[in-house]
Each structure stands twice: as C-alpha cells, then as structure tokens.
Design a protein around this motif. Structure first.
Motif: not given
Lengths: 487, 368
Positions: B114, B249, B255, B258, B270
C-alpha cells in the motif's frame, strides 16, 4: 584532614603563629587585611582577619573593633565570654581548625583571634553588590507576581519564605565543588514531600565529584535520570510563585549561589506545559489555552514529518480541494519535498540561533531579512514551495507556545530524526519514529516517579489539573506526588 | 505512584492488551478468510471463536490461581516435570517468536503493497526490527503503556470504519443469512479460533499484574470488546464489498477505508488508518516477541533477557526473508498451516495442563 598532625590542623594559642599561618595561606591575596589590636584595658592581644572587598566596614568598625576596644574590664576574658558578652553581632560561630578559618575568611566573614586561646570567632560581616529583584524576563505572564530570582541565594530563599510562612518549609544547606565550594540549599515542605525523594536528591548531589559548579544547569545534567533524553526530567524556574506552587506539590527545590534559575525535582511532563497564570485566570479560558498548548507541542515536532510523508509519498491523501494549488506549486521545483523541508528547517534553526546573539539594534533588521530572503524570495525564485515555508513557520511558532524551554528544545531535537526517518521510509518511517518516541516517553521516570503521571495512568482525577484547568484546589485536595493515593 | 517497580502492569492494561493482541492482523485478514468460507455469515464467526477463547480464559485463570507468580511456561515445568516441561517451554517460545515474525511479515506485506511499493522487503524488515529492538528493551511496562494509548486509537479507528462506511453498505449483501448453511460459518470460526486464543500470550504476562482482582472478568471483557469490533468490521466489509469481492481482496478492510467519504474534506483518510494500524501491528508482534523472549529466558535460566533481543531480531530478519520469499507463501501459511497447529498449542495443551493440575490438586487434597 586525615593524617595531619595536631599542630597543623588546629589553631594555636599563639596569635602570631596563627597570623603567620594564615598569611602564608592567603599569600598574594592583597585584598585580605590583618588588623592587630588590643582588647580594651586588659591588654589582650587580638587579631582580626577579613577580606576587604567582602565585608561591611561599618560592622567591622562598630560591632567588633569599637565594642572590643572600648571594653574597660581589666580582666583577661576567655573567648567564650567575649562571644557571649562583648560582641553585639547577630551571627557568631566558634572555629577550631585552620580549614574552617580559611573557609570563613573566603566566605566574607571576619575572623577574630585572641592571644592565649586556641579558638577563633567568626563574625558575619558580609556585604556584597548584587542585582536587585527584577522582573522575570524569561517566564512572562500577564497576571500575577512579576518578581524573579537573582544571583543571591539567600535573597532567593527569602522570596520563597515570603510565600510560605511556615516552619515546615525546610532549608538544608550544603556545598558543592571542591575548588569553588559553592553553597547550595535544598528547600522543601515537610508535609508534602516524599522522604525517599529528598534522600535520593541528597545522595545524587553527594555523589557529585566536581571541581566547580557555575550554574544549576550543570547540576541539572548531572543528577538527571536520563540526561540524553530529549524530554527533560528536571525543571527550572526563576519565578518564586511558580517555585512555591511546585514545592507545595511535593518537589524539592535546589538553589545554588550565583544562579537565578532554581531547579525542581522530580519534574513531570505536564509541568512543562503549565504556567502560573493558569491559576490566576478563569478556568474555562485557561483550559482551552492548555489544550491549545498540548496541541501546539505535538504539532511542533510532528508537522514537518507528516507533511513530508504525505507530499512525498502518498499524494492521494491530500484533500481534493487543496490538490490544484499544491500541484501548481510542486511543478518544476528542483528538489524533492523531503530535501526542501530539511533545508528550510535548518535555515530556520540557524535564524533562531542567530537571533539570540544579535545586538539589539540590528535584531529588527535581521527579522526582516529572514522573512524576505528565506521566505518570500525563495518561493518566488521557485526554489521551494510556499506550502513548505508555511509548514516550517507554523512549526516554529508552535514550538514557541510551549512554556518549558527545555521541553520545546527537546521537541526541536526530535523533529530532525523523525524527519530523516520519514524521508527515507514515508509513512512507515513516520509510524516507527512516533512509536519509538512514544515508547521512550512513556517509560521515562524522574526520580522514581513516572514521567507521564497526571496524564496516564489513573488520570481521571488529575486530568482536571493537567490538560484542563478545573476548579481551584480546595483544602481537601492532596497533591499527588508526596502522598500515596488510596487505591 | 513513586518508585513503582518496573514491569508491573494493571488488570485494566491487560484488558486493553487483549483487543490489541487479536485485532491488528485479525481485522485485516479475517474478513478475507471468512469471506471465502462463510460467505455473508462471516460476521458470526468471531462470536463462535470468542466462545472457545472464553473456555481457554477460564482454564488459564484457574491455572493462574494455582500458580500466582509464575508464567505459563514456569508452571508447565512444575506440573509435568522438567523434561516435558522444558520441551514445552522451547516449543511455546518458538511458537511465540515465530508468530511474532509472521505478524511482522504481514505488516511488511501490508506496507509494501500500500505505502512503499518500491522499497525492498529487506529495508522494511530491518527498519521494523530495529525499532522493535529498542522498544523490547523497555520491558513489559513499555508495551502496556503504549497499549493504553494505541487501544484508544484502535477503538476510534474501527468505530470510524464502521460508522463511516454505513452509507456504502448494501444491506442485501448480508442477506439471506446463512444461505450456505452453518458449515461455512463453522469452518470460518475454526480459522478464527487460532486468532482469538492468542490470549495465551497474555498468560505469559499474568505474573506481572499487580493486583489480580477480577482477572478473568477483565479478560472476558477484552474478548467481548474484540468480538464486537471484529464482527462489526467484518459485517461492514461484507456489506460494502459483498462476499465474493471480500474473498478476492487481500486487505479487504483497508479497501473499505478507502471508500469512506463524507463531503469534500473527509476523504482519503487512508493515512490516518495506516499510521495507527502499523503501530498496532508492531505492538502485537512486540507482545509475541516479549512472550517468546521471556519463555526462552525461563526455559534456559538466563538472567537478563535484554541479551537475547538483538540476536533474535537479526535472526528474525534473516528467517523472514528466507522462509517466506513472497506474498503467496505468507497467505498460504495463514490459510492452511497456522490455524491447525495454533489450535493445538493454544487450546489443547493448556486444557491438558489444566487436567493435570486438577488431578494433582485433588491428589494432594486426598493425601492430607
């Protein structure tokens, strides 16, 4: 002194022998004076030795010489009788060794020898020039007493005594420094102090093996639990009202001759963000200001790193409304953000340090130069981003908001390693750096007391005095350092 | 407050350490795994696993009453003799150290995918282990006090996640309930048990707790809080992404973060998820490493545990890079290897020890 012969250590009955011995110790000290005289009608020979620049001539003349020379008693008197009856001085001590005599003369006392007696009398005659009680320049408040300590230790303690009219305020004297023999005093309130802490302070001061001590700053570093930590564990103050409130909360104050800054131990984190004015003004206002100070302290070492982490690594974290302006500023700049921030930060620190040393008339001009050159011109020449300059300036201002200078200096120190780690590793470096700083901060102790006492653990009762400013303390409130809280 | 000896913690701090033990990797990895197995019933799994861990807490609490000033490994040695006891000690120490290493690997995997997409894993691992070496030397007190602060952050984080995603949740994804039947939920819970029963790590900290009133109550509260937070996070994740997408995922919860957006300003948060999350994961691995180091010093009779820290950190970096060269091996380990042997170590062996303890105490009572 171990191993010295009796003849060398103790005073002799013969005044001339004593005089020769003292003259040889004080040889080439041309400010010492030997006054030989006879005590009134009894024709006893006497000698008065003193340092001319430290004594009050009036005391020597009137209290000692006149009262002895005017004595019409024909009997030879013993030294105890002279001490008891003839000398109208308020402080007299009996001395028996040469070491004591030499210390007394050097401390500004007048020493009297009488022929035929192996003791001497030391009479207090001290008078020296010192700074008057002035306004506190470094700890400024809007409201409340404005006095500050000066270099005269006894006057400073007098200022404290004027706040606490109680015999429970203890004053313990000692000397430090084998060459300078500087006097120091421990001052604490017997009812609120933890005896273990006073004992620990005495031990640590006793263990010091120093030639000289010029200022309490030296002592601070030597008795501190963690001298290399950016967070200070010993506090200092030059305001009597602040010192008194700390003494009443179980601290020990360390006064040193020639030092206007007085140390207090143990020192906790919350003290460095408190100001005496918090208690002289209303609670709601000061609570808000206190919260502001905590926030400013955090900002002063986190903001540049957070800025680098977001601008340098995760651009998607910038809110959409700022994005066009930021992108426009970022366009075409020569240096990456991290480098920019580091350079500007160093420039700011150089400015700050230079500002301390400039002579007053030029100071104004320099601040204009700093603002124009570094700020405006660098941005217009497209060398740095305007946002960087804003971030650095905000950080600087926030660091001035912290009342405790040593703490804000520590935050300044912390800023750079955190910045460097963030430059290399982005948000990971930032998180790791904060974690390490937090771990260090949370496990610090000051003389056995947890540094973050008042904030964590068991903070609920104390929060009203640390982060907020709750009701003013009533009589039933006991301070949380000296006494153990019931579980 | 003055002169408290170092390395004592309070029961409340222990209570806060439980969610910090279970949630960091749990909240990231659990939704994915239960999404695979349990579909939209995934949010039930934490509750079932929590009930198993309640049993383990009861067992550990009784054992602790019998041996108040000893850690799990020390009284294991007493109960089953030096030979088996010390082998258990070595086994558990290695288990703790290895699990700690897995947490760090997961952290570094999370970061590399990330935040720092181009940094080699070695650098990330060295940075993390370097920081941990310093923090471990501060002892249990450092861990507990960091935990006080990070617990707040974790709580706020998950509550923000849940509350912030409510507008994106498709309630239909959560229903019909249990359309795959209980079997999926049960196999999902079986995996989650290995996380929830990590309370055994806390058993290494019991002797350091100063006033042990209501020890079990606090631990149970910790597990309850964890279950609530975890099942809420899972429910929200499944609600936003749907069960299939969740299963696909790797970092489903992240996610979902986000997606959170309230108005123009409160978006892209984030970073404010990553910073506390990294901190919390590192704290979890510190707890495992601390337990492992204490276990080693108690099994081998070493006097100062600080001596072990730096060598262990270096070994961990090397092992991490050598044993798990890529992301796939890590997720494979988590999916197939870890749940099975963790259950043995976290549930069965403590239960056996407890049975031995009961037998011995009954025998000593009848002998009087």
């Amino acid at each position: 002194m171990l191993g010295a012969t009796t003849r060398g250590v103790f005073l002799s009955k013969n005044v001339s022998w004593n005089e020769k011995r003292i003259a040889s110790t004080f040889s080439r000290c041309d400010d010492v004076f030997f006054r030989r005289f006879e005590i009134g009608d009894s024709k006893q020979r006497a000698l008065l030795v003193f340092l001319t620049n430290l004594v009050e001539k009036a005391i020597i003349d009137t209290v000692i010489l006149r009262s002895l020379m005017d004595n019409h008693n024909k009997r030879r008197l013993s030294i105890q009788q002279i001490q008891a009856k003839l000398i109208p001085s308020s402080e007299i001590r009996l001395l028996e060794t040469f070491t004591q005599v030499e210390s007394a003369i050097a401390a500004g006392e007048a020493v009297l020898f009488i022929d035929g007696h192996p003791q001497a009398l030391s009479i207090a005659a001290l008078k020296w020039e010192h700074r008057a009680v002035e306004k506190a320049d470094n700890e400024v408040t809007v409201r409340g007493p404005q006095q500050a300590f000066s270099e005269n230790m006894m006057n400073n303690i007098a200022l404290v005594r004027r706040f606490i009219f109680d015999a429970k305020l203890k004053v313990e004297k000692g000397t430090i420094g084998t060459v300078t023999k500087t006097p120091y005093c421990l001052v604490y309130h017997d009812e609120f102090i933890d005896k273990a802490i006073v004992e620990e302070v005495r031990n640590r001061l006793g263990r010091l093996d120093l030639d000289q001590v010029l200022d309490t700053g030296v002592i601070e570093q030597l008795i501190s639990d963690s001298p290399w930590s950016p967070f200070p564990t010993v506090d200092y103050t030059e305001r009597p009202d602040r010192l008194v409130s700390q003494i009443l909360q179980g601290r020990v104050a360390i006064f040193l001759e020639n030092s206007p800054q007085t140390l207090t131990v143990p020192a906790l984190f919350v003290e460095f963000l408190q100001v005496p004015e918090d208690y002289y003004q209303g609670g709601l206002l000061q609570s808000s200001i206190r919260i502001l100070r905590y926030f400013a302290f955090l900002v002063s070492f986190i903001l540049p790193s957070l800025y680098v982490a977001i601008m340098g690594y995760n651009h998607e974290l910038i809110p959409n409304t700022f994005l066009p302006s930021v992108l426009e500023q970022r366009d075409g700049l020569p240096v990456p953000t991290a480098m920019e921030v580091i350079i500007m930060d160093i420039a700011f620190e150089v400015l700050r340090e230079a500002g301390l040393r400039f002579p007053r008339p030029i100071g104004q001009a320099i601040s204009i130069v700093g603002a124009l050159v570094i700020g405006q011109a660098a941005v217009q020449a497209r060398l740095v981003m305007a946002a960087t300059v804003i971030v650095i300036a905000t950080t600087g201002i926030c660091s001035f908001t912290v009342p405790g200078y040593t703490l804000s200096a520590g935050a300044r120190l912390l800023r750079f390693p955190l910045l460097i780690v963030t430059s290399f590793l982005g948000l990971l470096g930032f998180s790791l750096g904060l974690l390490v700083i937090a771990a260090h901060f949370l496990t610090l102790r000051s003389f056995g007391v947890i540094y973050t006492a008042g904030l964590a653990p068991r903070a609920r009762r104390d929060l009203q005095d640390t982060v907020l400013r709750g009701r003013l303390p009533t009589q039933s409130r006991t301070p949380w350092i000296g006494r153990k809280r019931p579980k | 407050m003055t002169n408290e000896s170092l390395n004592t913690i309070t029961v409340k701090q222990l209570y806060r350490l439980i969610p910090l033990l279970i949630l960091p990797t749990g909240a990231l990895a659990l939704p994915t795994m239960v999404g695979v197995k349990a579909g939209n019933g995934g949010w039930l799994c934490p509750w079932l696993s929590a009930s198993v861990s309640l049993v383990v807490i009861y067992i550990l609490g009784s054992l602790d009453r019998g041996f108040p000033n000893q850690t799990f490994i020390e009284y294991a040695i007493e109960l089953v003799g030096a030979a088996i006891g010390r082998s258990l000690g070595v086994l558990y120490s290695l288990f703790f150290l290895f699990s700690g290493m897995m947490v760090v690997l997961e952290t570094s995997g999370f970061i590399v995918s990330t935040v720092l997409k181009e940094t080699p894993r070695l650098i990330v691992l060295v940075a993390i282990y370097g920081a941990m070496a310093y923090m471990l030397s501060l002892g249990l007190e450092g861990i507990a006090r960091l935990g006080d602060i990070l617990y707040m952050f974790l709580f706020v984080l998950i509550v923000t996640l849940v509350v912030g995603s409510t507008k994106d949740v498709h309630v239909n994804a959560l229903f019909p309930l249990l359309d795959q039947g209980w079997s999926g939920v049960l196999s999902g819970s079986y995996i989650a048990v290995s996380w929830f029963c990590e309370v055994i790590v806390a058993a290494m900290f019991f002797p350091s707790v100063k006033y042990k009133s209501h020890l079990r109550t606090h631990l149970v509260m910790g597990v309850l809080v964890t279950s609530i937070l975890l099942s809420a996070a899972t429910a929200v994740t499944i609600g936003v992404l749907g069960p299939q997408e969740t299963a696909r995922n790797v970092y489903a919860t992240f996610n979902v973060v986000r997606y959170i957006q309230w108005g123009e300003f409160f978006q892209h948060i984030d970073a404010f998820f990553i910073i506390p999350w990294i901190s919390v994961m590192i704290l979890k691995s510190m707890m495992f490493y601390h337990a492992g180091v204490m276990g080693l010093t108690q099994t081998c009779g070493i006097s100062r545990y600080q001596l072990l820290i730096v060598p262990l950190m270096v070994l961990s970096v090397v092992s991490a890079l050598w044993l798990f060269p890529n992301e796939f091996s890590i997720s494979e380990y988590h999916r197939f290897v870890f749940p099975n042997y963790a259950v043995v170590l976290e549930v069965f062996i403590p239960a056996l020890l407890w049975i031995v303890f009961l037998i011995k105490s009954r025998a000593s009572r009848t002998n009087r």
